[in-house]
Scaffold this active site. Structure first.
Site, PDB file in Angstrom:
ATOM      1  N   CYS A 372       0.844  -1.185   0.000  1.00  0.00           N
ATOM      2  CA  CYS A 372       0.000   0.000   0.000  1.00  0.00           C
ATOM      3  C   CYS A 372       0.882   1.239   0.000  1.00  0.00           C
ATOM      4  CB  CYS A 372      -0.930   0.002   1.204  1.00  0.00           C
ATOM      5  SG  CYS A 372      -0.085  -0.053   2.808  1.00  0.00           S
ATOM      6  N   GLY A 374       0.837   5.849  -0.033  1.00  0.00           N
ATOM      7  CA  GLY A 374       0.104   7.087   0.144  1.00  0.00           C
ATOM      8  C   GLY A 374      -0.594   7.502  -1.141  1.00  0.00           C
TER       9      GLY A 374
END
Length: 386
Positions: A372, A374
């Protein structure tokens, strides 16, 4: 389109913030694996490399001024070789590998070093987000009319995002902490068995740090007593990744370079892609990104022998496991960032380095890496061991 091969992959130990690698300048931290790659490849004229691409976030102070270029020079590389520093938040190091592989696949490059570096001891996490406050910018979003029209003034942070995931998937704090304990136990077992020794190289000036500093014997009573990161939240420091220092580098080469320099390819880049999802929840993108990568590659999860998905927070991996139906025994088999640490700009390259070495140790064929990032993004790389 030509193939892109991984010829070598090494990394530094991952140091805990403020501990064994804290005094090492980020340039020296990045130069260590680059120098090791150069020495191991045995190509005497370093001017024959095409480029160096490194991931790094919070590019201020000692991590500013294109650290990829500076680290290459600090490692003794030819002044004729350019460097590029990539910032895709937690996925910066993985994206650096993607750019290197794409350059090789396109035929524009033959020999590229890719990786990442981060000293979270030198530059605190998210410092760059607040670096312009003196100029009137509170954060990257406040003040933007266009952003506010779409997303309002709601908080944008990984901590809020992961608690949104906890709510959506219905995880309990106990589930998150049980996952964290497993990560620590796997990392401790791998370290004790010497499974990381082949991939770790020493850091000049910090030779006493020979192994990852993060893993620790889990104390469930202490874990259960920790305060949540956000009031009323489910995650604590125990179920989140550790702030760390580290660097990693890989050598990506074309078939022509393999032949010319008598190199031995260890893996082939089978697939690379990246997808986006909700930027407010932020950390759920590995789920659609994995689905997309499998569809594009024609592979199934059953054909994937090992998976590395970054343990930014326990809920990220648990949600991915639940949605994909992946076998947990194939995922982060030697622990993840909860135990091993998360030097953000370097982690994508660290994961790839560990994935390659574990595929070789176990004899697996395909390995998948995702993480994952930002902005609600996720990279996926699938490699095939040769």
């Amino acid at each position: 389109m030509t193939e892109a091969y991984i010829v070598d992959a090494v990394r530094t130990p991952v140091g805990r913030r403020g501990k064994g690698l804290a005094h090492v300048h980020p340039l020296d931290l990045a130069a260590a694996p680059i120098r090791a790659i150069i020495e191991r490849a045995g190509i005497e004229d370093t001017g024959l490399y095409d480029e160096v691409i490194l991931g790094c976030i919070d590019q201020v102070g000692p991590q500013a001024m294109d650290i990829a270029r500076s680290a290459w020079l600090a490692a003794g590389g030819s002044e004729s070789v350019p460097g590029t520093t990539v910032e895709r938040q937690c996925g910066s190091g993985q994206q650096a590998i993607h750019y290197a592989a794409q350059a090789v696949m396109s035929g524009t490059s033959d020999l590229v070093i890719a990786g990442g570096v981060q000293s979270m001891s030198a530059v605190p996490l998210s410092y760059s987000n607040q670096a312009a406050r003196e100029f009137g910018f509170e954060d990257p979003f406040t003040g933007s009319v266009s952003w506010a029209e779409r997303y309002g003034d709601q908080e944008i942070s990984q901590f809020r995002g992961v608690e949104m995931m906890v709510e959506q998937w219905g995880f309990t704090r106990d589930q998150l902490e049980d996952f964290a304990v497993t990560s620590q136990q796997r990392a401790l077992a791998a370290r004790a068995a010497g499974l990381f020794e082949r991939e770790i190289i020493p850091v000049p000036g910090a030779e006493s740090v020979t192994q990852d500093e993060g893993p620790r014997e889990p104390d469930l009573e202490k874990i259960r007593s920790l305060d949540p990161i956000l009031p009323g939240g489910a995650h604590t420091a125990a179920s989140a990744s550790q702030m760390s220092d580290g660097a990693a580098a890989l050598l990506i080469a074309s078939p022509a370079a393999v032949d010319r320099f008598n190199l031995t390819p260890r893996a082939r880049i089978h697939h690379l892609s990246a997808r986006g999802a909700d930027p407010v929840m932020m950390l759920s993108a590995p789920i659609p990104a994995t689905k997309y990568a499998l569809e594009k590659s024609g592979l199934t999860l059953e054909e994937i022998d090992l998976v590395e998905i970054n343990e930014a927070f326990a809920a990220v991996v648990l949600a991915w496991l639940q949605e994909t139906g992946a076998d947990p025994e194939k995922v982060n088999v030697n622990g993840g960032a909860i135990a091993l640490g998360h030097p953000i700009g370097a982690t994508g390259a660290r994961l790839m380095t560990s994935l390659l070495h574990e595929l070789e140790r176990t004899g697996g064929r395909y390995g998948l890496q995702t993480m994952c990032e930002g902005g609600g993004q996720a990279n996926v790389t699938i490699i095939e061991r040769l």
